[in-house]
Design a protein around this motif. Sequence first.
Motif, mmCIF file in Angstrom:
data_model
loop_
_atom_site.group_PDB
_atom_site.id
_atom_site.type_symbol
_atom_site.label_atom_id
_atom_site.label_comp_id
_atom_site.label_asym_id
_atom_site.label_seq_id
_atom_site.Cartn_x
_atom_site.Cartn_y
_atom_site.Cartn_z
ATOM 1 N N ALA A 97 41.900 28.155 -61.334
ATOM 2 C CA ALA A 97 41.249 29.016 -60.343
ATOM 3 C C ALA A 97 42.010 29.011 -59.020
ATOM 4 C CB ALA A 97 39.810 28.556 -60.127
ATOM 5 N N LEU A 98 42.492 27.844 -58.614
ATOM 6 C CA LEU A 98 43.242 27.714 -57.362
ATOM 7 C C LEU A 98 44.547 28.500 -57.423
ATOM 8 C CD1 LEU A 98 43.778 26.324 -54.590
ATOM 9 C CD2 LEU A 98 44.830 24.452 -55.893
ATOM 10 N N TYR A 99 45.286 28.326 -58.512
ATOM 11 C CA TYR A 99 46.602 28.954 -58.609
ATOM 12 C C TYR A 99 46.504 30.461 -58.825
ATOM 13 C CZ TYR A 99 48.286 24.149 -59.236
ATOM 14 O OH TYR A 99 48.565 22.819 -59.066
ATOM 15 N N ARG A 100 45.571 30.874 -59.662
ATOM 16 C CA ARG A 100 45.490 32.294 -60.023
ATOM 17 C C ARG A 100 44.804 33.115 -58.934
ATOM 18 N NH1 ARG A 100 43.334 32.263 -65.525
ATOM 19 N NH2 ARG A 100 45.460 31.854 -66.200
ATOM 20 N N GLY A 101 43.856 32.516 -58.249
ATOM 21 C CA GLY A 101 43.159 33.235 -57.180
ATOM 22 C C GLY A 101 42.447 34.464 -57.723
ATOM 23 N N GLU A 102 42.710 35.614 -57.102
ATOM 24 C CA GLU A 102 42.060 36.865 -57.492
ATOM 25 C C GLU A 102 42.816 37.607 -58.602
ATOM 26 O OE1 GLU A 102 39.099 37.783 -56.318
ATOM 27 O OE2 GLU A 102 39.105 35.914 -55.152
ATOM 28 N N VAL A 108 50.136 30.884 -65.166
ATOM 29 C CA VAL A 108 50.169 29.453 -65.474
ATOM 30 C C VAL A 108 49.395 29.168 -66.754
ATOM 31 C CG1 VAL A 108 50.475 28.618 -63.122
ATOM 32 C CG2 VAL A 108 48.164 29.057 -63.974
ATOM 33 N N VAL A 109 49.811 28.120 -67.429
ATOM 34 C CA VAL A 109 49.019 27.529 -68.500
ATOM 35 C C VAL A 109 48.878 26.058 -68.119
ATOM 36 C CG1 VAL A 109 51.124 27.269 -69.915
ATOM 37 C CG2 VAL A 109 48.872 27.032 -70.977
ATOM 38 N N VAL A 110 47.648 25.666 -67.819
ATOM 39 C CA VAL A 110 47.403 24.351 -67.221
ATOM 40 C C VAL A 110 46.904 23.363 -68.266
ATOM 41 C CG1 VAL A 110 46.115 23.069 -65.475
ATOM 42 C CG2 VAL A 110 46.891 25.391 -64.985
ATOM 43 N N VAL A 140 56.457 19.389 -56.037
ATOM 44 C CA VAL A 140 56.114 20.789 -55.797
ATOM 45 C C VAL A 140 54.652 20.843 -55.372
ATOM 46 C CG1 VAL A 140 55.909 23.094 -56.809
ATOM 47 C CG2 VAL A 140 57.795 21.578 -57.501
ATOM 48 N N GLU A 141 54.393 21.460 -54.236
ATOM 49 C CA GLU A 141 53.034 21.525 -53.700
ATOM 50 C C GLU A 141 52.281 22.745 -54.238
ATOM 51 O OE1 GLU A 141 51.835 19.086 -52.037
ATOM 52 O OE2 GLU A 141 53.756 18.032 -51.776
ATOM 53 N N ASP A 142 50.959 22.679 -54.169
ATOM 54 C CA ASP A 142 50.114 23.766 -54.660
ATOM 55 C C ASP A 142 50.438 25.097 -53.983
ATOM 56 O OD1 ASP A 142 48.737 22.173 -56.464
ATOM 57 O OD2 ASP A 142 47.100 21.743 -55.075
ATOM 58 N N ASN A 143 50.686 25.065 -52.682
ATOM 59 C CA ASN A 143 50.963 26.307 -51.954
ATOM 60 C C ASN A 143 52.212 27.004 -52.475
ATOM 61 O OD1 ASN A 143 48.748 26.156 -50.303
ATOM 62 N ND2 ASN A 143 49.828 25.184 -48.597
ATOM 63 N N GLU A 144 53.218 26.221 -52.865
ATOM 64 C CA GLU A 144 54.428 26.817 -53.416
ATOM 65 C C GLU A 144 54.132 27.501 -54.745
ATOM 66 O OE1 GLU A 144 59.070 25.746 -54.570
ATOM 67 O OE2 GLU A 144 57.750 24.170 -53.812
ATOM 68 N N VAL A 145 53.319 26.861 -55.574
ATOM 69 C CA VAL A 145 52.918 27.451 -56.856
ATOM 70 C C VAL A 145 52.202 28.775 -56.627
ATOM 71 C CG1 VAL A 145 51.413 27.171 -58.867
ATOM 72 C CG2 VAL A 145 52.781 25.237 -58.063
ATOM 73 N N ILE A 146 51.245 28.788 -55.715
ATOM 74 C CA ILE A 146 50.453 29.987 -55.420
ATOM 75 C C ILE A 146 51.357 31.114 -54.919
ATOM 76 C CG2 ILE A 146 48.660 30.938 -53.923
ATOM 77 C CD1 ILE A 146 47.389 28.054 -54.006
ATOM 78 N N ASN A 147 52.268 30.782 -54.020
ATOM 79 C CA ASN A 147 53.155 31.804 -53.454
ATOM 80 C C ASN A 147 54.096 32.393 -54.503
ATOM 81 O OD1 ASN A 147 52.089 31.565 -50.875
ATOM 82 N ND2 ASN A 147 53.542 29.985 -50.258
#
Length: 208
Positions: free
Chosen positions: A106-111, A50-52, A196-203
Amino acid sequence: MFKDRSEAGKLLAKALEKYINDKVVVLALPRGGVVVGYEVAKTLKAPLDVVVTRKIGHPHNPEYAIGVVDEHGLFLGNEKEVESVDGNWLKEEILHQRQEAGRRVALYRGEQKILEIKDSVVIIVDDGMATGLSIRLAVRSIKKQSPAKIVVAVPVAPSDAIHFIYNEGVDEIIVLELPEEFLGAVGSHYAYFGQVEDNEVINLLKKC
């Protein structure tokens, strides 16, 4: 008119197939752009990140963007509109939105590690452009990281936004629909343009 973001992403991926054998990184603007970017990254067998950027809304009309800021504090604004608002308010809002951009990264990229884009073909993807401010800021940020090439790819955009993007020094812009009459909002060019929800982005990011 696109059925939804997934369909638009598949069509955009087809238009980008010439890059399938190159060293490519796909960077998508959350949240809707990640759905489109996922289809591009999947087709090109490329990593997705992502580029936020965060919108700075006018104090009397928050939906009207007078500028954008990224997690590093890089700011791009409409000069006339920026001059019309209180300077102290603007500084505070830029700081607030910069912090929010950092939180979302940080939320989207995680680890996951930050992708190395030096000497790569970087394809910046969103579900569309209206003013183009967010993508212009993304281009400025990415240029500092010495990519081999910057490509901006969106399903739909007005012609005046394209002009501003080219002025940022990108190498190529791919737009599937360049309507003579832009309908004022990106979502107007989709049959379905749901949230689009955050969880969908993360997945989606985890899949690439």
